[in-house]
Design an enzyme around this catalytic site. Structure first.
Site, PDB file in Angstrom:
ATOM      1  N   ASP A  27       6.433  -4.718   8.365  1.00 62.19           N
ATOM      2  CA  ASP A  27       5.260  -5.053   7.562  1.00 62.19           C
ATOM      3  C   ASP A  27       4.055  -5.448   8.431  1.00 62.19           C
ATOM      4  O   ASP A  27       4.220  -5.970   9.526  1.00 62.19           O
ATOM      5  CB  ASP A  27       5.629  -6.215   6.620  1.00 62.19           C
ATOM      6  CG  ASP A  27       4.689  -6.319   5.436  1.00 62.19           C
ATOM      7  OD1 ASP A  27       3.879  -5.393   5.223  1.00 62.19           O
ATOM      8  OD2 ASP A  27       4.762  -7.341   4.718  1.00 62.19           O
ATOM      9  N   HIS A  44      -0.830   2.412  10.310  1.00 61.46           N
ATOM     10  CA  HIS A  44       0.407   3.133   9.989  1.00 61.46           C
ATOM     11  C   HIS A  44       0.821   4.040  11.148  1.00 61.46           C
ATOM     12  O   HIS A  44       2.000   4.169  11.462  1.00 61.46           O
ATOM     13  CB  HIS A  44       0.234   3.943   8.703  1.00 61.46           C
ATOM     14  CG  HIS A  44       0.081   3.082   7.489  1.00 61.46           C
ATOM     15  ND1 HIS A  44       0.902   2.008   7.236  1.00 61.46           N
ATOM     16  CD2 HIS A  44      -0.811   3.112   6.459  1.00 61.46           C
ATOM     17  CE1 HIS A  44       0.537   1.415   6.100  1.00 61.46           C
ATOM     18  NE2 HIS A  44      -0.508   2.072   5.617  1.00 61.46           N
ATOM     19  N   LEU A 138      23.455   6.465  17.089  1.00 60.93           N
ATOM     20  CA  LEU A 138      22.801   5.618  16.083  1.00 60.93           C
ATOM     21  C   LEU A 138      22.595   6.351  14.756  1.00 60.93           C
ATOM     22  O   LEU A 138      22.160   7.498  14.737  1.00 60.93           O
ATOM     23  CB  LEU A 138      21.429   5.180  16.628  1.00 60.93           C
ATOM     24  CG  LEU A 138      20.519   4.407  15.680  1.00 60.93           C
ATOM     25  CD1 LEU A 138      21.043   2.991  15.453  1.00 60.93           C
ATOM     26  CD2 LEU A 138      19.093   4.345  16.223  1.00 60.93           C
TER      27      LEU A 138
HETATM   28  C1  IPE Z   1       7.480  -3.833   1.952  1.00 59.63           C
HETATM   29  O1  IPE Z   1       6.191  -4.102   2.348  1.00 59.63           O
HETATM   30  C2  IPE Z   1       7.700  -2.355   1.892  1.00 59.63           C
HETATM   31  C3  IPE Z   1       7.654  -1.648   3.166  1.00 59.63           C
HETATM   32  C4  IPE Z   1       7.531  -2.143   4.357  1.00 59.63           C
HETATM   33  C5  IPE Z   1       7.826  -0.216   3.025  1.00 59.63           C
HETATM   34  P1  IPE Z   1       5.017  -4.322   1.298  1.00 59.63           P
HETATM   35  O2  IPE Z   1       3.816  -4.610   2.096  1.00 59.63           O
HETATM   36  O3  IPE Z   1       4.949  -3.169   0.367  1.00 59.63           O
HETATM   37  O4  IPE Z   1       5.528  -5.599   0.478  1.00 59.63           O
HETATM   38  P2  IPE Z   1       4.734  -6.680  -0.335  1.00 59.63           P
HETATM   39  O5  IPE Z   1       3.890  -5.946  -1.326  1.00 59.63           O
HETATM   40  O6  IPE Z   1       3.904  -7.464   0.636  1.00 59.63           O
HETATM   41  O7  IPE Z   1       5.792  -7.530  -0.956  1.00 59.63           O
HETATM   42  C1  IPE Z   2       3.892  -1.857   6.062  1.00 65.90           C
HETATM   43  O1  IPE Z   2       2.592  -2.266   6.360  1.00 65.90           O
HETATM   44  C2  IPE Z   2       3.990  -0.364   5.976  1.00 65.90           C
HETATM   45  C3  IPE Z   2       4.332   0.160   4.663  1.00 65.90           C
HETATM   46  C4  IPE Z   2       4.340  -0.477   3.520  1.00 65.90           C
HETATM   47  C5  IPE Z   2       4.676   1.550   4.656  1.00 65.90           C
HETATM   48  P1  IPE Z   2       1.570  -2.557   5.193  1.00 65.90           P
HETATM   49  O2  IPE Z   2       0.826  -1.313   4.870  1.00 65.90           O
HETATM   50  O3  IPE Z   2       2.249  -3.193   4.051  1.00 65.90           O
HETATM   51  O4  IPE Z   2       0.595  -3.588   5.903  1.00 65.90           O
HETATM   52  P2  IPE Z   2      -0.056  -4.869   5.243  1.00 65.90           P
HETATM   53  O5  IPE Z   2       1.067  -5.700   4.718  1.00 65.90           O
HETATM   54  O6  IPE Z   2      -0.952  -4.373   4.157  1.00 65.90           O
HETATM   55  O7  IPE Z   2      -0.777  -5.511   6.358  1.00 65.90           O
HETATM   56 MG    MG Z   3       2.644  -5.135   3.573  1.00 67.53          MG
END
Ligand code: IPE
Ligand code: IPE
Ligand code: MG
Length: 247
Positions: A27, A44, A138
Site C-alpha cells: 500500500d 504504481h 517460489l
Molecule cells: C488494499 O489497499 C488493496 C491493495 C493493495 C490492492 P487499498 O489502498 O485499496 O485499501 P484501503 O482502501 O486503504 O483500505
Molecule cells: C496500493 O497503493 C496499490 C493498489 C491498490 C493497487 P495505493 O494506490 O492504494 O496508494 P495510496 O494508498 O492511495 O497511497
Molecule cells: Mg491504498
C-alpha cells in the site's frame, strides 16, 4: 559468496525457520507519487518494481509462497484511468513474464474473480500460469479482483451446491471443507502478513486464511519498501511467540 555473506549488513534471519507463506498488502503507491508531485500512476510503476525486487529476494532465500494483493474487489471504485493503468501494468508484467521469471523456477498463480478482467488479460494470465505450472520454486500468487468476502461467498455457493447434489453431508462440513473451496485451496495459510504505508487494516484481504497470521506493519510507502525491510519483517516474525490459543 554464500547467502549469509550476501546479506551480512541485513537483518539476520534464520533460513531454517522461514515462514512458508508471506502475504503482502503493498500500500501507498499513490501517496508516494503525490508527495513527489507526480501522477499516481508513477507510484504504481515504482510499486511494480518493488514487487519484482521482493519476488526475486523471496525466491532466493527460499520462501515457498508469496501472495500480493494487487487489485481488490473495492479498487473498481477508483477513477477509470487509474484502474486501466493498474491493469496495463499487470499486462506488461505478464507479457514480459518469460523474461522476468526466466531461470527463476517461479510458478505464477492467481486468486480472485478473474471474470471481470478483460479477455486479453485473462488470456495472458492463463498463458503464464500454464507456462510456469511445472516450476517448483517460489509460488508467486497475485490476488486480482480479490475480496475475502467474495471468496467466502463463492465457497459457500460451492458447498451448498455440493450438499444439494448429495456430494457432502452438512454435518460433515468442517474447516477443510471451506479451505479447499477458497481461491487459495491447496495453499497453506500465511504465517506472516506485511502491510506498508502505516494503515492498520485488512481491507478485505485473506479473511479466512489470516485467522492466526502474524501481522507486521511499516509506515514506509510500498515503492520505498526495501529488501532490508522484508528481511526485518521476517526477523521480527521469527521472534514472535505464536500460541494459537494455547499457553
Ligand atoms: C488494499 O489497499 C488493496 C491493495 C493493495 C490492492 P487499498 O489502498 O485499496 O485499501 P484501503 O482502501 O486503504 O483500505
Ligand atoms: C496500493 O497503493 C496499490 C493498489 C491498490 C493497487 P495505493 O494506490 O492504494 O496508494 P495510496 O494508498 O492511495 O497511497
Ligand atoms: Mg491504498
Amino acid at each position: 559468496m554464500t547467502l549469509l555473506d550476501k546479506f551480512k549488513k541485513m537483518p539476520s534471519i534464520d533460513v531454517n525457520r522461514l515462514p512458508v507463506h508471506i502475504a503482502i498488502i503493498p500500500d501507498g503507491n499513490g501517496r508516494w507519487a503525490t508527495r513527489r508531485g507526480m501522477p499516481r500512476s508513477a507510484g504504481h510503476r515504482e510499486g511494480a518494481n518493488t514487487m519484482k525486487r521482493i519476488v526475486r529476494l523471496a525466491n532466493e532465500i527460499g520462501i515457498k509462497y508469496i501472495t500480493f494483493y494487487a487489485f481488490s474487489t473495492e479498487n473498481w471504485k477508483r477513477p477509470e484511468s487509474e484502474v486501466n493503468y493498474l491493469m496495463s501494468l499487470l499486462k506488461e508484467f505478464l507479457q514480459n513474464a518469460d523474461r522476468e521469471l526466466a531461470g527463476s523456477n517461479i510458478k505464477l498463480q492467481v486468486i480472485g474473480d478473474l471474470s471481470r478482467l478483460s479477455d486479453e488479460l485473462q488470456e495472458e494470465i492463463h498463458r503464464v500460469t500454464e507456462n510456469t505450472s511445472g516450476n517448483t520454486g517460489l509460488n508467486l500468487i497475485f490476488a486480482l479482483n480479490y475480496g475475502g468476502r467474495d471468496e467466502l461467498i463463492q465457497a459457500i455457493r460451492k458447498i451448498v451446491k455440493d450438499a444439494r447434489e448429495g456430494r457432502i453431508n452438512p454435518e460433515d462440513i468442517d474447516e477443510k471443507t471451506v479451505s479447499e473451496r477458497l481461491y487459495t485451496g491447496g495453499v497453506p495459510d500465511p504465517e506472516l502478513l506485511i502491510r506498508t504505508s502505516g494503515e492498520l487494516r485488512l481491507s478485505n484481504f485473506l479473511l479466512w486464511q489470516t485467522a492466526y497470521t502474524e501481522f507486521w506493519y511499516t509506515k514506509k510507502l510500498w515503492p520505498d519498501f526495501s529488501k532490508k525491510d522484508f528481511l526485518e519483517a521476517i526477523r521480527v516474525y521469527q521472534q514472535r511467540n505464536r500460541r494459537f490459543g494455547g499457553i
